[in-house]
Design an enzyme around this catalytic site. Sequence first.
Site, mmCIF file in Angstrom:
data_model
loop_
_atom_site.group_PDB
_atom_site.id
_atom_site.type_symbol
_atom_site.label_atom_id
_atom_site.label_comp_id
_atom_site.label_asym_id
_atom_site.label_seq_id
_atom_site.Cartn_x
_atom_site.Cartn_y
_atom_site.Cartn_z
ATOM 1 N N GLU A 198 63.820 37.492 -28.445
ATOM 2 C CA GLU A 198 64.649 37.864 -27.285
ATOM 3 C C GLU A 198 65.088 39.327 -27.376
ATOM 4 O O GLU A 198 66.204 39.694 -27.131
ATOM 5 C CB GLU A 198 65.878 36.949 -27.187
ATOM 6 C CG GLU A 198 65.538 35.472 -27.152
ATOM 7 C CD GLU A 198 66.755 34.584 -27.078
ATOM 8 O OE1 GLU A 198 67.848 35.060 -26.721
ATOM 9 O OE2 GLU A 198 66.633 33.376 -27.379
ATOM 10 N N GLU A 231 69.985 28.027 -32.089
ATOM 11 C CA GLU A 231 71.379 28.348 -32.466
ATOM 12 C C GLU A 231 72.146 27.169 -33.068
ATOM 13 O O GLU A 231 73.226 26.797 -32.614
ATOM 14 C CB GLU A 231 72.116 28.915 -31.239
ATOM 15 C CG GLU A 231 71.439 30.149 -30.654
ATOM 16 C CD GLU A 231 72.175 30.751 -29.466
ATOM 17 O OE1 GLU A 231 73.249 30.244 -29.109
ATOM 18 O OE2 GLU A 231 71.676 31.736 -28.893
HETATM 19 C C1 XIL Z 1 70.420 33.605 -21.377
HETATM 20 C C2 XIL Z 1 69.720 34.020 -20.082
HETATM 21 O O1 XIL Z 1 69.093 35.276 -20.259
HETATM 22 C C3 XIL Z 1 70.755 34.066 -18.959
HETATM 23 O O2 XIL Z 1 70.103 34.366 -17.729
HETATM 24 C C4 XIL Z 1 71.465 32.737 -18.861
HETATM 25 O O3 XIL Z 1 72.479 32.832 -17.877
HETATM 26 C C5 XIL Z 1 72.086 32.359 -20.217
HETATM 27 O O4 XIL Z 1 71.078 32.335 -21.226
HETATM 28 N N1 XIL Z 1 70.252 33.375 -26.439
HETATM 29 C C6 XIL Z 1 69.334 32.507 -25.919
HETATM 30 C C7 XIL Z 1 68.907 32.633 -24.507
HETATM 31 O O5 XIL Z 1 68.724 31.726 -26.662
HETATM 32 O O6 XIL Z 1 68.485 31.383 -23.960
HETATM 33 C C8 XIL Z 1 70.018 33.214 -23.659
HETATM 34 O O7 XIL Z 1 69.450 33.471 -22.387
HETATM 35 C C9 XIL Z 1 70.546 34.489 -24.295
HETATM 36 C C10 XIL Z 1 71.089 34.222 -25.668
#
Ligand code: XIL
Length: 309
Positions: free
Chosen positions: A220, A114
């Site tokens: 994701e 990001e």
């Molecule tokens: C999220 C996790 O799923 C949560 O449990 C944590 O509290 C915050 O991070 N984009 C990303 C991930 O790259 O690392 C994030 O994961 C969600 C958004």
Amino acid sequence: MALDNEKLKFSEKYWQLAIKEFNSFSPERILKASFIQPLPEQFAFQEIDEMMRFCAERHIRLHGHALIWHREVPRWMQHKHRQPKEISDIMCRHIDTIVKHCKGKIASWDVVNEAFNDDGSFRETIWFNKTGQGYIEKAFQTAQTADPAALLFYNDYGLEVPGPKLNAVLVHLRKLRAEGIRIDGIGLQMHISLNSPREEELKEACRQISDAGFRLHFSELDVRLNTAQTNIKKKAELLITQSERYRFVFQLFQSLPPDQQFGITLWGLSDNDSWLSESSYKARPLLFDNQYLPKPAYCALMNMNAVRN
Ligand code: XIL
């Protein structure tokens, strides 16, 4: 899928289903900076060691998420009085120590997560603000030196549609590649809904990334339902629409050149495990319901004989 280290340890139902249904995991939290280096030079490797052992015993791939991110940065790292060289040294030490520790057990990394804004500008993070855009190539160089065999990814959301963000990412990564920096792939986070992005947008975005020669990781994936439906009939219809959406995503991935298909990672196992549930959002975005029973989306993929990660 994104693997929760606590549920892995304390819920047999969770991990039994995870190893039955998935062949690749990403640690959901335990490789993030505030967890793994909470204090200077104090690395909390126990949890990732347990997860690496768990995966190695079962020949399950473990993808490293994420080395450099603007969130979950421990306070000591982001002291505003630190000089640029100090911040750069902290970043490189962080990456080098973790990648070397996991060498041979984690063979792919989200090196930077990001780093761009939706308009294509660089996100103003501690890393960018102190050392400029050069931190991105520095991070990839450091990871490559620490483990020359590892696959190195740039990961972000909002890359699922053509536009200024995807353009900026591709321009920058192609520039770095031209300068000899190894960047093997791009992770599209794929936090999508039932109707956004449109299918043709997602197809075009994947085409642009594929044509640029990068591996693609749907890193994701979750497909959130747009509202908290109480109407049973409407809820059933939404779940069917969700299954069609998942089928489209998997078919699109399988249409990519085989050598550019890194994998599809679901961001959690059951709807209750989803990070979207943390905001009390009735997203119900994953393949299994709160009782770990398969949803229509799971059945749609099984009917495709889809390969899951
Ligand atoms: C999220 C996790 O799923 C949560 O449990 C944590 O509290 C915050 O991070 N984009 C990303 C991930 O790259 O690392 C994030 O994961 C969600 C958004």
